[in-house]
Design an enzyme around this catalytic site. Sequence first.
Site, PDB file in Angstrom:
ATOM      1  N   MET A 129     -11.421  10.231  18.049  1.00 59.11           N
ATOM      2  CA  MET A 129     -11.264   9.408  16.840  1.00 59.11           C
ATOM      3  C   MET A 129     -12.321   8.319  16.922  1.00 59.11           C
ATOM      4  O   MET A 129     -12.025   7.145  17.176  1.00 59.11           O
ATOM      5  CB  MET A 129      -9.835   8.846  16.780  1.00 59.11           C
ATOM      6  N   HIS A 148      -3.642  16.738  25.821  1.00 55.34           N
ATOM      7  CA  HIS A 148      -4.349  16.184  24.671  1.00 55.34           C
ATOM      8  C   HIS A 148      -4.787  14.756  25.000  1.00 55.34           C
ATOM      9  O   HIS A 148      -3.967  13.920  25.393  1.00 55.34           O
ATOM     10  CB  HIS A 148      -3.400  16.207  23.470  1.00 55.34           C
ATOM     11  N   ASP A 182      -0.857  17.217  14.749  1.00 53.84           N
ATOM     12  CA  ASP A 182      -0.828  16.076  15.666  1.00 53.84           C
ATOM     13  C   ASP A 182      -0.260  14.865  14.934  1.00 53.84           C
ATOM     14  O   ASP A 182      -0.806  14.431  13.926  1.00 53.84           O
ATOM     15  CB  ASP A 182      -2.268  15.803  16.131  1.00 53.84           C
ATOM     16  N   MET A 227     -10.259   6.780  21.265  1.00 54.35           N
ATOM     17  CA  MET A 227     -10.342   5.913  20.070  1.00 54.35           C
ATOM     18  C   MET A 227     -11.328   4.788  20.339  1.00 54.35           C
ATOM     19  O   MET A 227     -11.326   4.215  21.435  1.00 54.35           O
ATOM     20  CB  MET A 227      -8.981   5.311  19.754  1.00 54.35           C
ATOM     21  N   ASP A 283      -6.612  11.427  23.635  1.00 53.69           N
ATOM     22  CA  ASP A 283      -7.004  10.710  22.415  1.00 53.69           C
ATOM     23  C   ASP A 283      -8.030   9.631  22.736  1.00 53.69           C
ATOM     24  O   ASP A 283      -7.698   8.608  23.340  1.00 53.69           O
ATOM     25  CB  ASP A 283      -5.769  10.059  21.783  1.00 53.69           C
ATOM     26  N   SER A 322       0.259  14.616  24.532  1.00 54.01           N
ATOM     27  CA  SER A 322      -0.770  13.578  24.393  1.00 54.01           C
ATOM     28  C   SER A 322      -0.534  12.472  25.402  1.00 54.01           C
ATOM     29  O   SER A 322       0.528  11.834  25.409  1.00 54.01           O
ATOM     30  CB  SER A 322      -0.739  12.994  22.984  1.00 54.01           C
ATOM     31  N   MET A 381      -4.118  16.415  10.789  1.00 52.86           N
ATOM     32  CA  MET A 381      -3.353  15.242  11.231  1.00 52.86           C
ATOM     33  C   MET A 381      -2.093  15.117  10.390  1.00 52.86           C
ATOM     34  O   MET A 381      -2.141  15.173   9.158  1.00 52.86           O
ATOM     35  CB  MET A 381      -4.188  13.966  11.094  1.00 52.86           C
ATOM     36  N   HIS A 437      -9.470  14.806  21.682  1.00 57.76           N
ATOM     37  CA  HIS A 437      -9.438  14.459  20.255  1.00 57.76           C
ATOM     38  C   HIS A 437     -10.210  13.162  20.080  1.00 57.76           C
ATOM     39  O   HIS A 437      -9.737  12.099  20.477  1.00 57.76           O
ATOM     40  CB  HIS A 437      -7.968  14.319  19.821  1.00 57.76           C
TER      41      HIS A 437
HETATM   42  C1  DX5 Z   1      -2.543   9.645  16.962  1.00 54.94           C
HETATM   43  C2  DX5 Z   1      -2.958  10.579  18.059  1.00 54.94           C
HETATM   44  C3  DX5 Z   1      -1.869  11.439  18.538  1.00 54.94           C
HETATM   45  C4  DX5 Z   1      -0.695  10.717  19.151  1.00 54.94           C
HETATM   46  C5  DX5 Z   1       0.542  11.486  18.809  1.00 54.94           C
HETATM   47  O1  DX5 Z   1      -3.665   9.138  16.333  1.00 54.94           O
HETATM   48  O2  DX5 Z   1      -3.999  11.438  17.615  1.00 54.94           O
HETATM   49  O3  DX5 Z   1      -2.337  12.447  19.432  1.00 54.94           O
HETATM   50  O4  DX5 Z   1      -0.785  10.575  20.540  1.00 54.94           O
HETATM   51  O5  DX5 Z   1       1.651  10.768  19.245  1.00 54.94           O
HETATM   52  P1  DX5 Z   1       3.133  11.149  18.779  1.00 54.94           P
HETATM   53  O6  DX5 Z   1       3.388  12.553  19.174  1.00 54.94           O
HETATM   54  O7  DX5 Z   1       3.959  10.155  19.498  1.00 54.94           O
HETATM   55  O8  DX5 Z   1       3.182  10.975  17.267  1.00 54.94           O
HETATM   56 ZN    ZN Z   2      -4.524  13.140  18.897  1.00 50.90          ZN
END
Ligand code: DX5
Ligand code: ZN
Length: 225
Positions: free
Chosen positions: A72, A37, A179, A41, A39, A14, A141, A70
């Site tokens: 969010m 990956h 994740d 947000m 993210d 990620s 998750m 991903h």
């Molecule tokens: C959290 C994200 C993850 C995050 C994971 O909401 O969806 O993808 O980057 O990070 P680690 O592996 O550090 O928990």
């Molecule tokens: Zn993620």
Amino acid sequence: MQPDGKPGVRINPSILAADFVNMQAELARIDGADFVHVDVMDNHFVPNLTFGPQMVERVQATSPVPLDVHLMITNPDRWAPGYAELGAASVTFHLEAAKEPVALARRLRAIGARAGVAVKPATPVDGLFDLLDDFDQILVMTVEPGFGGQSFMPETMPKLRRLAAEARTRGSSVWLQVDGGIGESTIAQAAEAGADTFVAGSAVFGADDPDAAITRLRDLAAHRH
Ligand code: DX5
Ligand code: ZN
């Protein structure tokens, strides 16, 4: 084994844990990954803000490996197809946020992306059992979405186990992704519970040699899978 000789597990670092102002160099450090990956947000679905389509388009143009996006975000029905259109290999939206998840998955597939659906730790998965064919991947998750570097929640494993059993019974080839808090001390239990696709942020980008960390994670998962 996959045709390329890799075991049937995927490691998706990620970039939330990467240095955002050196993204090209950071992406070059994970060329042994299966997917990167990404993210997204929106500071609404989760209390954190990252980036949107313009940044993802640049990552897409620069990354040595395909993108696993991903989302969010609120209202993925409106925004998710745009990420498929810019070339992401997979686009995963949250079940809690989607108005019409199956219709949205069909649109993502029609554009050419793998369609993924994600569930937060407290969201049941039973409603997905009849929809396994509608999705290419399901993301369980293992932390509350929003931030990297949190601790893995083992209480999510029974849900993953039931999904994996259901997928086996139905002969489904859906990928099961985890994740949050995935690292060398947690990946084996997630693999043993049925995950085949592993997102890792801090465990990969926090390592001196990210590609070596990917290999170690892959081996730990493959032994349990
Ligand atoms: C959290 C994200 C993850 C995050 C994971 O909401 O969806 O993808 O980057 O990070 P680690 O592996 O550090 O928990
Ligand atoms: Zn993620």
